[in-house]
Design a protein around this motif. Structure first.
Motif, PDB file in Angstrom:
ATOM      1  N   PHE A  63       0.819  -1.205   0.000  1.00 20.36           N
ATOM      2  CA  PHE A  63       0.000   0.000   0.000  1.00 20.36           C
ATOM      3  C   PHE A  63       0.860   1.266   0.000  1.00 20.36           C
ATOM      4  O   PHE A  63       0.627   2.199  -0.768  1.00 20.36           O
ATOM      5  CB  PHE A  63      -0.864  -0.054   1.262  1.00 20.36           C
ATOM      6  N   PHE A  64       1.900   1.266   0.821  1.00 20.85           N
ATOM      7  CA  PHE A  64       2.787   2.432   0.869  1.00 20.85           C
ATOM      8  C   PHE A  64       3.518   2.606  -0.458  1.00 20.85           C
ATOM      9  O   PHE A  64       3.664   3.725  -0.953  1.00 20.85           O
ATOM     10  CB  PHE A  64       3.796   2.304   2.015  1.00 20.85           C
ATOM     11  N   ASP A  66       2.444   1.734  -3.282  1.00 12.34           N
ATOM     12  CA  ASP A  66       1.442   2.253  -4.219  1.00 12.34           C
ATOM     13  C   ASP A  66       1.241   3.743  -4.071  1.00 12.34           C
ATOM     14  O   ASP A  66       1.134   4.471  -5.054  1.00 12.34           O
ATOM     15  CB  ASP A  66       0.102   1.557  -3.979  1.00 12.34           C
ATOM     16  N   ILE A  67       1.172   4.190  -2.827  1.00 13.40           N
ATOM     17  CA  ILE A  67       0.952   5.622  -2.600  1.00 13.40           C
ATOM     18  C   ILE A  67       2.091   6.419  -3.214  1.00 13.40           C
ATOM     19  O   ILE A  67       1.870   7.429  -3.879  1.00 13.40           O
ATOM     20  CB  ILE A  67       0.851   5.913  -1.087  1.00 13.40           C
TER      21      ILE A  67
END
Lengths: 169, 276
Positions: A63-64, A66-67
Protein backbone atom coordinates in the motif's frame (compact mmCIF):
# COMPACT_ATOMS: atom_id res chain seq x y z
CA UNK A 1 13.34 -10.94 22.09
CA UNK A 2 10.05 -9.93 20.50
CA UNK A 3 11.15 -6.34 20.51
CA UNK A 4 14.37 -6.86 18.65
CA UNK A 5 12.73 -8.75 15.79
CA UNK A 6 9.89 -6.23 15.81
CA UNK A 7 12.27 -3.30 15.42
CA UNK A 8 14.30 -5.04 12.76
CA UNK A 9 11.12 -5.57 10.78
CA UNK A 10 10.05 -1.94 11.15
CA UNK A 11 13.49 -0.81 10.03
CA UNK A 12 13.42 -3.16 7.03
CA UNK A 13 9.91 -2.02 6.17
CA UNK A 14 10.88 1.66 6.10
CA UNK A 15 14.23 1.22 4.42
CA UNK A 16 12.88 -1.07 1.71
CA UNK A 17 10.09 1.40 0.90
CA UNK A 18 12.52 4.31 0.70
CA UNK A 19 15.06 2.39 -1.36
CA UNK A 20 12.32 1.18 -3.69
CA UNK A 21 10.65 4.52 -4.35
CA UNK A 22 13.67 6.79 -4.27
CA UNK A 23 16.22 4.61 -6.03
CA UNK A 24 14.77 1.65 -7.90
CA UNK A 25 11.62 3.31 -9.21
CA UNK A 26 13.86 5.87 -10.92
CA UNK A 27 16.29 3.39 -12.41
CA UNK A 28 14.47 2.98 -15.76
CA UNK A 29 17.11 0.64 -17.11
CA UNK A 30 16.54 0.26 -20.90
CA UNK A 31 13.70 2.72 -20.48
CA UNK A 32 11.34 0.52 -18.51
CA UNK A 33 13.10 -1.89 -16.15
CA UNK A 34 12.47 -0.87 -12.55
CA UNK A 35 13.33 -3.84 -10.32
CA UNK A 36 11.10 -4.41 -7.30
CA UNK A 37 13.44 -5.13 -4.45
CA UNK A 38 10.88 -4.65 -1.69
CA UNK A 39 9.77 -8.27 -2.24
CA UNK A 40 12.77 -9.10 -0.05
CA UNK A 41 10.63 -8.13 2.94
CA UNK A 42 8.47 -11.19 2.34
CA UNK A 43 11.61 -13.30 1.85
CA UNK A 44 13.22 -12.10 5.07
CA UNK A 45 10.16 -12.00 7.32
CA UNK A 46 10.52 -14.42 10.27
CA UNK A 47 8.88 -17.78 9.63
CA UNK A 48 7.49 -18.37 13.09
CA UNK A 49 5.60 -15.09 13.30
CA UNK A 50 1.85 -14.81 13.44
CA UNK A 51 0.39 -15.18 9.94
CA UNK A 52 -2.34 -12.60 10.44
CA UNK A 53 0.12 -9.85 11.26
CA UNK A 54 2.37 -11.00 8.42
CA UNK A 55 -0.41 -10.62 5.87
CA UNK A 56 -1.45 -7.26 7.28
CA UNK A 57 2.11 -5.94 7.25
CA UNK A 58 2.62 -7.12 3.68
CA UNK A 59 -0.56 -5.39 2.62
CA UNK A 60 0.62 -2.18 4.26
CA UNK A 61 4.00 -2.50 2.56
CA UNK A 62 2.41 -2.77 -0.87
CA UNK A 63 0.00 0.00 0.00
CA UNK A 64 2.79 2.43 0.87
CA UNK A 65 4.67 1.59 -2.32
CA UNK A 66 1.44 2.25 -4.22
CA UNK A 67 0.95 5.62 -2.60
CA UNK A 68 4.45 6.66 -3.57
CA UNK A 69 4.42 5.39 -7.12
CA UNK A 70 0.80 6.21 -8.12
CA UNK A 71 0.05 2.62 -9.10
CA UNK A 72 -3.49 2.35 -7.66
CA UNK A 73 -3.36 -0.75 -5.43
CA UNK A 74 -1.41 -3.07 -7.71
CA UNK A 75 1.55 -3.54 -5.39
CA UNK A 76 -0.76 -4.15 -2.44
CA UNK A 77 -2.66 -6.89 -4.29
CA UNK A 78 0.52 -8.61 -5.51
CA UNK A 79 2.31 -8.38 -2.17
CA UNK A 80 -0.60 -9.63 -0.08
CA UNK A 81 -0.95 -12.57 -2.47
CA UNK A 82 2.65 -13.73 -2.12
CA UNK A 83 2.43 -13.23 1.63
CA UNK A 84 -0.58 -15.51 1.70
CA UNK A 85 1.05 -18.06 -0.59
CA UNK A 86 4.42 -18.05 1.21
CA UNK A 87 3.79 -21.13 3.41
CA UNK A 88 2.70 -23.13 0.37
CA UNK A 89 5.78 -22.04 -1.57
CA UNK A 90 8.03 -22.90 1.39
CA UNK A 91 6.48 -26.33 1.70
CA UNK A 92 7.09 -26.84 -2.01
CA UNK A 93 10.71 -25.69 -1.88
CA UNK A 94 11.94 -26.95 1.51
CA UNK A 95 9.64 -29.93 1.95
CA UNK A 96 8.02 -30.55 5.36
CA UNK A 97 11.29 -29.57 7.10
CA UNK A 98 10.37 -25.96 7.39
CA UNK A 99 7.66 -26.65 9.95
CA UNK A 100 10.23 -27.78 12.52
CA UNK A 101 11.27 -25.40 15.25
CA UNK A 102 14.95 -25.53 14.34
CA UNK A 103 14.39 -24.55 10.73
CA UNK A 104 16.38 -21.54 9.57
CA UNK A 105 16.55 -19.98 6.12
CA UNK A 106 20.34 -19.78 6.41
CA UNK A 107 20.70 -23.48 7.00
CA UNK A 108 19.15 -24.40 3.64
CA UNK A 109 21.11 -24.80 0.44
CA UNK A 110 21.80 -21.92 -1.92
CA UNK A 111 19.69 -23.57 -4.61
CA UNK A 112 16.71 -23.78 -2.28
CA UNK A 113 17.05 -20.15 -1.26
CA UNK A 114 17.27 -19.13 -4.87
CA UNK A 115 14.17 -21.13 -5.87
CA UNK A 116 12.23 -19.70 -2.97
CA UNK A 117 13.15 -16.11 -3.87
CA UNK A 118 12.59 -16.66 -7.58
CA UNK A 119 9.14 -18.16 -7.01
CA UNK A 120 8.12 -15.27 -4.78
CA UNK A 121 9.28 -12.73 -7.38
CA UNK A 122 7.77 -14.50 -10.37
CA UNK A 123 4.36 -14.88 -8.71
CA UNK A 124 4.47 -11.29 -7.52
CA UNK A 125 5.35 -9.96 -10.96
CA UNK A 126 2.78 -12.09 -12.78
CA UNK A 127 0.00 -10.78 -10.52
CA UNK A 128 1.29 -7.22 -10.72
CA UNK A 129 1.59 -7.00 -14.49
CA UNK A 130 -1.61 -8.94 -15.16
CA UNK A 131 -3.51 -6.43 -13.09
CA UNK A 132 -1.63 -3.45 -14.49
CA UNK A 133 -2.10 -4.32 -18.14
CA UNK A 134 -5.37 -6.15 -17.62
CA UNK A 135 -6.07 -7.43 -21.11
CA UNK A 136 -5.63 -10.85 -22.66
CA UNK A 137 -4.80 -9.19 -25.97
CA UNK A 138 -1.57 -7.91 -24.45
CA UNK A 139 -0.50 -11.23 -22.97
CA UNK A 140 2.85 -11.02 -24.75
CA UNK A 141 3.52 -7.69 -23.09
CA UNK A 142 2.66 -9.22 -19.70
CA UNK A 143 5.06 -12.11 -20.31
CA UNK A 144 7.80 -9.84 -21.59
CA UNK A 145 7.54 -7.46 -18.64
CA UNK A 146 7.37 -10.29 -16.12
CA UNK A 147 10.45 -11.97 -17.56
CA UNK A 148 12.67 -8.93 -18.00
CA UNK A 149 11.73 -7.05 -14.86
CA UNK A 150 11.53 -10.30 -12.89
CA UNK A 151 15.07 -11.20 -13.92
CA UNK A 152 16.33 -7.78 -12.86
CA UNK A 153 14.49 -8.08 -9.53
CA UNK A 154 15.93 -11.56 -8.87
CA UNK A 155 19.49 -10.42 -9.57
CA UNK A 156 19.19 -7.35 -7.35
CA UNK A 157 17.42 -9.25 -4.57
CA UNK A 158 20.16 -11.89 -4.59
CA UNK A 159 22.79 -9.19 -4.34
CA UNK A 160 20.93 -7.52 -1.50
CA UNK A 161 20.32 -10.74 0.38
CA UNK A 162 23.97 -11.73 0.21
CA UNK A 163 25.02 -8.22 1.18
CA UNK A 164 22.81 -8.18 4.27
CA UNK A 165 23.14 -11.86 5.09
CA UNK A 166 22.78 -12.48 8.82
CA UNK A 167 24.98 -15.54 8.76
CA UNK A 168 27.78 -15.42 11.30
CA UNK A 169 30.96 -17.16 10.29
CA UNK B 1 -23.79 -21.05 14.96
CA UNK B 2 -20.93 -22.93 16.55
CA UNK B 3 -20.02 -24.30 13.15
CA UNK B 4 -20.03 -20.89 11.53
CA UNK B 5 -17.67 -19.58 14.19
CA UNK B 6 -15.45 -22.62 13.81
CA UNK B 7 -15.43 -22.10 10.10
CA UNK B 8 -14.46 -18.43 10.51
CA UNK B 9 -11.65 -19.30 12.92
CA UNK B 10 -10.30 -22.05 10.75
CA UNK B 11 -10.25 -19.97 7.60
CA UNK B 12 -9.48 -16.63 9.17
CA UNK B 13 -6.19 -16.24 7.31
CA UNK B 14 -7.80 -17.02 4.00
CA UNK B 15 -10.71 -14.67 4.72
CA UNK B 16 -8.32 -11.91 5.72
CA UNK B 17 -6.40 -12.46 2.50
CA UNK B 18 -9.60 -12.33 0.44
CA UNK B 19 -10.68 -9.19 2.21
CA UNK B 20 -7.38 -7.39 1.62
CA UNK B 21 -7.28 -8.53 -1.99
CA UNK B 22 -10.82 -7.28 -2.41
CA UNK B 23 -9.88 -3.88 -0.95
CA UNK B 24 -6.98 -3.52 -3.36
CA UNK B 25 -9.18 -4.59 -6.29
CA UNK B 26 -11.71 -1.91 -5.40
CA UNK B 27 -8.99 0.73 -5.38
CA UNK B 28 -7.61 -0.58 -8.65
CA UNK B 29 -10.78 -0.99 -10.68
CA UNK B 30 -12.68 2.09 -9.65
CA UNK B 31 -9.87 4.11 -11.15
CA UNK B 32 -9.42 1.99 -14.26
CA UNK B 33 -12.66 3.51 -15.40
CA UNK B 34 -12.43 6.99 -13.99
CA UNK B 35 -9.95 9.33 -12.37
CA UNK B 36 -7.04 8.09 -10.36
CA UNK B 37 -7.95 7.08 -6.85
CA UNK B 38 -8.70 9.92 -4.51
CA UNK B 39 -6.73 8.36 -1.65
CA UNK B 40 -3.99 6.40 -3.31
CA UNK B 41 -1.86 9.04 -4.94
CA UNK B 42 1.49 10.56 -4.21
CA UNK B 43 0.09 14.07 -3.76
CA UNK B 44 -0.34 13.67 -0.04
CA UNK B 45 1.46 15.32 2.83
CA UNK B 46 3.50 12.24 3.64
CA UNK B 47 4.93 11.11 0.31
CA UNK B 48 4.93 14.63 -1.09
CA UNK B 49 7.28 15.83 1.61
CA UNK B 50 9.59 12.84 1.27
CA UNK B 51 9.81 13.36 -2.47
CA UNK B 52 10.37 17.08 -2.03
CA UNK B 53 13.13 16.53 0.51
CA UNK B 54 14.85 14.07 -1.82
CA UNK B 55 14.42 16.42 -4.75
CA UNK B 56 15.84 19.36 -2.82
CA UNK B 57 19.00 17.39 -2.14
CA UNK B 58 19.48 16.02 -5.65
CA UNK B 59 18.35 19.00 -7.70
CA UNK B 60 21.72 20.71 -7.28
CA UNK B 61 23.32 18.29 -9.68
CA UNK B 62 21.30 19.55 -12.63
CA UNK B 63 21.51 23.27 -11.99
CA UNK B 64 23.76 24.13 -14.92
CA UNK B 65 21.55 22.36 -17.48
CA UNK B 66 18.46 23.85 -15.89
CA UNK B 67 19.96 27.32 -16.12
CA UNK B 68 20.80 26.77 -19.74
CA UNK B 69 17.28 25.70 -20.65
CA UNK B 70 15.74 28.65 -18.82
CA UNK B 71 18.09 31.01 -20.67
CA UNK B 72 17.05 29.44 -23.96
CA UNK B 73 13.43 29.99 -23.11
CA UNK B 74 14.10 33.59 -22.16
CA UNK B 75 15.99 34.12 -25.37
CA UNK B 76 13.09 32.80 -27.41
CA UNK B 77 10.52 34.89 -25.57
CA UNK B 78 12.63 38.04 -25.87
CA UNK B 79 13.05 37.34 -29.54
CA UNK B 80 9.28 37.22 -29.93
CA UNK B 81 8.82 40.32 -27.83
CA UNK B 82 11.31 42.51 -29.70
CA UNK B 83 10.13 41.38 -33.10
CA UNK B 84 6.50 42.12 -32.47
CA UNK B 85 4.84 44.43 -34.96
CA UNK B 86 3.53 46.73 -32.28
CA UNK B 87 5.81 48.76 -30.10
CA UNK B 88 6.48 47.76 -26.54
CA UNK B 89 4.98 50.98 -25.30
CA UNK B 90 1.75 50.31 -27.19
CA UNK B 91 0.76 47.56 -24.80
CA UNK B 92 -2.04 48.92 -22.62
CA UNK B 93 -0.60 49.46 -19.19
CA UNK B 94 -2.73 47.53 -16.68
CA UNK B 95 -4.36 44.47 -18.16
CA UNK B 96 -7.98 44.35 -17.21
CA UNK B 97 -8.95 41.15 -15.42
CA UNK B 98 -11.81 40.71 -17.90
CA UNK B 99 -9.35 40.51 -20.77
CA UNK B 100 -7.23 37.87 -19.12
CA UNK B 101 -7.93 34.33 -20.24
CA UNK B 102 -5.22 32.33 -18.54
CA UNK B 103 -3.17 32.61 -15.39
CA UNK B 104 0.09 30.77 -14.80
CA UNK B 105 1.77 29.27 -11.77
CA UNK B 106 5.29 27.87 -11.86
CA UNK B 107 6.11 24.56 -10.22
CA UNK B 108 8.78 21.89 -9.96
CA UNK B 109 8.58 18.18 -10.72
CA UNK B 110 9.44 16.16 -7.63
CA UNK B 111 8.53 12.71 -8.95
CA UNK B 112 8.42 11.56 -12.54
CA UNK B 113 7.63 8.22 -14.09
CA UNK B 114 7.50 7.12 -17.72
CA UNK B 115 7.90 3.35 -17.69
CA UNK B 116 4.39 2.33 -16.60
CA UNK B 117 1.20 2.25 -18.62
CA UNK B 118 -0.38 4.95 -16.51
CA UNK B 119 2.28 7.47 -15.65
CA UNK B 120 1.80 10.22 -13.14
CA UNK B 121 4.06 13.13 -12.28
CA UNK B 122 4.05 14.81 -8.88
CA UNK B 123 4.68 18.55 -8.59
CA UNK B 124 5.31 20.74 -5.58
CA UNK B 125 2.30 23.04 -5.98
CA UNK B 126 -1.12 22.26 -4.54
CA UNK B 127 -4.39 23.70 -3.31
CA UNK B 128 -2.71 26.47 -1.37
CA UNK B 129 -1.37 27.81 -4.68
CA UNK B 130 -4.96 27.49 -6.00
CA UNK B 131 -4.18 24.49 -8.18
CA UNK B 132 -7.28 22.46 -9.03
CA UNK B 133 -8.13 19.36 -10.98
CA UNK B 134 -8.10 19.65 -14.79
CA UNK B 135 -5.59 22.45 -15.13
CA UNK B 136 -3.00 22.10 -17.88
CA UNK B 137 0.70 21.57 -17.17
CA UNK B 138 3.41 22.53 -19.68
CA UNK B 139 7.16 23.01 -19.76
CA UNK B 140 9.17 25.55 -21.73
CA UNK B 141 9.36 23.05 -24.61
CA UNK B 142 5.83 21.76 -24.73
CA UNK B 143 2.83 20.09 -23.22
CA UNK B 144 3.15 17.73 -20.25
CA UNK B 145 -0.23 16.72 -18.87
CA UNK B 146 -3.29 17.58 -16.83
CA UNK B 147 -3.65 18.00 -13.05
CA UNK B 148 -5.45 15.00 -11.62
CA UNK B 149 -5.36 15.14 -7.83
CA UNK B 150 -4.36 17.88 -5.44
CA UNK B 151 -3.49 18.05 -1.78
CA UNK B 152 -2.61 21.08 0.32
CA UNK B 153 0.94 21.42 -0.97
CA UNK B 154 1.26 18.95 -3.87
CA UNK B 155 -0.50 17.78 -7.00
CA UNK B 156 -0.31 14.77 -9.29
CA UNK B 157 -0.30 15.27 -13.04
CA UNK B 158 -1.71 12.75 -15.48
CA UNK B 159 1.17 12.67 -17.95
CA UNK B 160 0.54 12.54 -21.71
CA UNK B 161 2.32 9.19 -21.33
CA UNK B 162 -0.80 7.66 -19.81
CA UNK B 163 -3.16 5.32 -21.60
CA UNK B 164 -6.09 7.31 -20.20
CA UNK B 165 -4.76 10.59 -21.56
CA UNK B 166 -6.76 12.18 -24.37
CA UNK B 167 -5.95 15.73 -25.43
CA UNK B 168 -7.24 17.86 -28.27
CA UNK B 169 -4.46 18.60 -30.76
CA UNK B 170 -4.13 19.91 -34.29
CA UNK B 171 -1.64 20.46 -37.08
CA UNK B 172 0.01 23.83 -36.81
CA UNK B 173 -1.36 26.52 -39.12
CA UNK B 174 -4.44 24.51 -39.97
CA UNK B 175 -7.64 23.77 -38.13
CA UNK B 176 -7.78 20.02 -38.58
CA UNK B 177 -7.89 18.63 -35.11
CA UNK B 178 -7.65 15.16 -33.61
CA UNK B 179 -7.03 13.45 -30.29
CA UNK B 180 -3.63 12.91 -28.79
CA UNK B 181 -3.32 9.47 -27.18
CA UNK B 182 -0.49 7.16 -26.17
CA UNK B 183 -0.03 3.55 -27.28
CA UNK B 184 2.17 2.85 -24.19
CA UNK B 185 5.09 1.64 -26.34
CA UNK B 186 7.67 4.40 -26.42
CA UNK B 187 8.12 7.33 -24.06
CA UNK B 188 9.32 9.62 -26.85
CA UNK B 189 6.33 9.09 -29.10
CA UNK B 190 2.61 9.78 -28.74
CA UNK B 191 -0.14 9.24 -31.30
CA UNK B 192 -2.49 11.67 -32.97
CA UNK B 193 -5.67 10.04 -34.23
CA UNK B 194 -8.85 11.11 -36.02
CA UNK B 195 -7.22 13.44 -38.55
CA UNK B 196 -9.20 12.98 -41.81
CA UNK B 197 -7.27 11.55 -44.77
CA UNK B 198 -7.90 14.55 -46.99
CA UNK B 199 -5.55 16.65 -44.86
CA UNK B 200 -2.15 17.11 -46.52
CA UNK B 201 0.60 15.89 -44.17
CA UNK B 202 4.38 15.91 -44.34
CA UNK B 203 6.86 14.26 -42.03
CA UNK B 204 8.24 16.92 -39.72
CA UNK B 205 5.05 18.98 -39.48
CA UNK B 206 4.51 20.51 -36.07
CA UNK B 207 1.63 19.38 -33.86
CA UNK B 208 0.20 21.87 -31.36
CA UNK B 209 -2.71 21.90 -28.93
CA UNK B 210 -6.10 22.66 -30.45
CA UNK B 211 -8.66 25.28 -29.60
CA UNK B 212 -11.32 22.78 -28.60
CA UNK B 213 -9.90 22.21 -25.16
CA UNK B 214 -10.95 24.26 -22.17
CA UNK B 215 -7.74 23.20 -20.43
CA UNK B 216 -4.88 24.29 -22.67
CA UNK B 217 -4.55 27.51 -24.64
CA UNK B 218 -4.29 27.06 -28.39
CA UNK B 219 -0.93 26.55 -30.12
CA UNK B 220 1.18 25.09 -27.33
CA UNK B 221 3.82 22.96 -29.05
CA UNK B 222 3.61 19.17 -28.66
CA UNK B 223 5.95 17.59 -31.19
CA UNK B 224 6.62 16.83 -34.83
CA UNK B 225 5.22 14.16 -37.13
CA UNK B 226 7.52 11.15 -37.19
CA UNK B 227 5.48 8.80 -39.30
CA UNK B 228 1.88 8.59 -40.50
CA UNK B 229 -0.39 5.90 -41.82
CA UNK B 230 -4.07 5.33 -42.45
CA UNK B 231 -5.94 3.55 -39.67
CA UNK B 232 -8.16 0.48 -40.08
CA UNK B 233 -11.16 2.42 -41.37
CA UNK B 234 -8.94 3.92 -44.12
CA UNK B 235 -10.49 7.32 -43.65
CA UNK B 236 -8.41 8.70 -40.81
CA UNK B 237 -4.71 9.05 -40.20
CA UNK B 238 -2.81 7.40 -37.37
CA UNK B 239 0.13 9.70 -36.75
CA UNK B 240 3.22 9.05 -34.63
CA UNK B 241 4.31 12.29 -33.01
CA UNK B 242 7.79 12.61 -31.54
CA UNK B 243 7.64 14.89 -28.54
CA UNK B 244 9.57 18.12 -28.06
CA UNK B 245 9.78 17.41 -24.36
CA UNK B 246 12.28 14.94 -23.04
CA UNK B 247 9.86 13.13 -20.74
CA UNK B 248 12.71 11.48 -18.84
CA UNK B 249 14.20 14.78 -17.76
CA UNK B 250 11.66 17.24 -16.40
CA UNK B 251 12.24 19.94 -13.84
CA UNK B 252 10.47 23.28 -14.13
CA UNK B 253 6.84 23.35 -15.22
CA UNK B 254 4.05 25.87 -15.57
CA UNK B 255 0.49 25.20 -14.51
CA UNK B 256 -2.11 26.95 -16.64
CA UNK B 257 -5.50 27.96 -15.34
CA UNK B 258 -8.21 28.84 -17.82
CA UNK B 259 -10.13 31.59 -16.08
CA UNK B 260 -13.20 31.02 -18.23
CA UNK B 261 -13.29 27.26 -17.92
CA UNK B 262 -16.20 27.22 -15.50
CA UNK B 263 -18.22 29.43 -17.81
CA UNK B 264 -17.42 27.29 -20.87
CA UNK B 265 -18.37 24.09 -19.09
CA UNK B 266 -21.62 25.52 -17.77
CA UNK B 267 -22.57 26.77 -21.20
CA UNK B 268 -21.83 23.38 -22.79
CA UNK B 269 -23.82 21.63 -20.10
CA UNK B 270 -26.75 23.94 -20.61
CA UNK B 271 -26.70 23.44 -24.38
CA UNK B 272 -26.68 19.68 -23.97
CA UNK B 273 -29.54 19.67 -21.49
CA UNK B 274 -31.59 21.94 -23.77
CA UNK B 275 -31.19 19.45 -26.57
CA UNK B 276 -32.76 16.61 -24.68
Amino acid sequence: MINSSFFINILRFTLLILVQVLVFNRLNFFGYINPMVYVLFIYWYPIKENRTSFILTSFLLGFFIDIFSDTLALNAAATVSIAYLRPAIMRFVFGVNYEFQSFKLNSTTKAQQFTFLALLIVIHHVIYFTLEIFSIANILLIIQKTLTIGLASIILCLLFSSLFSTKKE
Amino acid sequence: MQQIINFLIRYKIFLLYLFLLFVSFIFTFQSHSYHQSKFLNSANYFSGNIYEFFDNTTSYFGLREENESLLQENERLRHQLYNKKTNLSDIPAPIDSLEKNYSLVRGRVIKNSFSDLRNYITINKGRKDSIEQDMGVITAKGILGIIENTSEGFATVQSILNEKSNINAKIKNSNHFGSLVWDTKNYNTVQLVDIPRLVPLTIGDTIVTGAMSSIFPENIPIGTIKKFDLDKSKSFYYIDVSLFNDMTNLKNVYIIKNLHRQEILELQEETLSNDQ
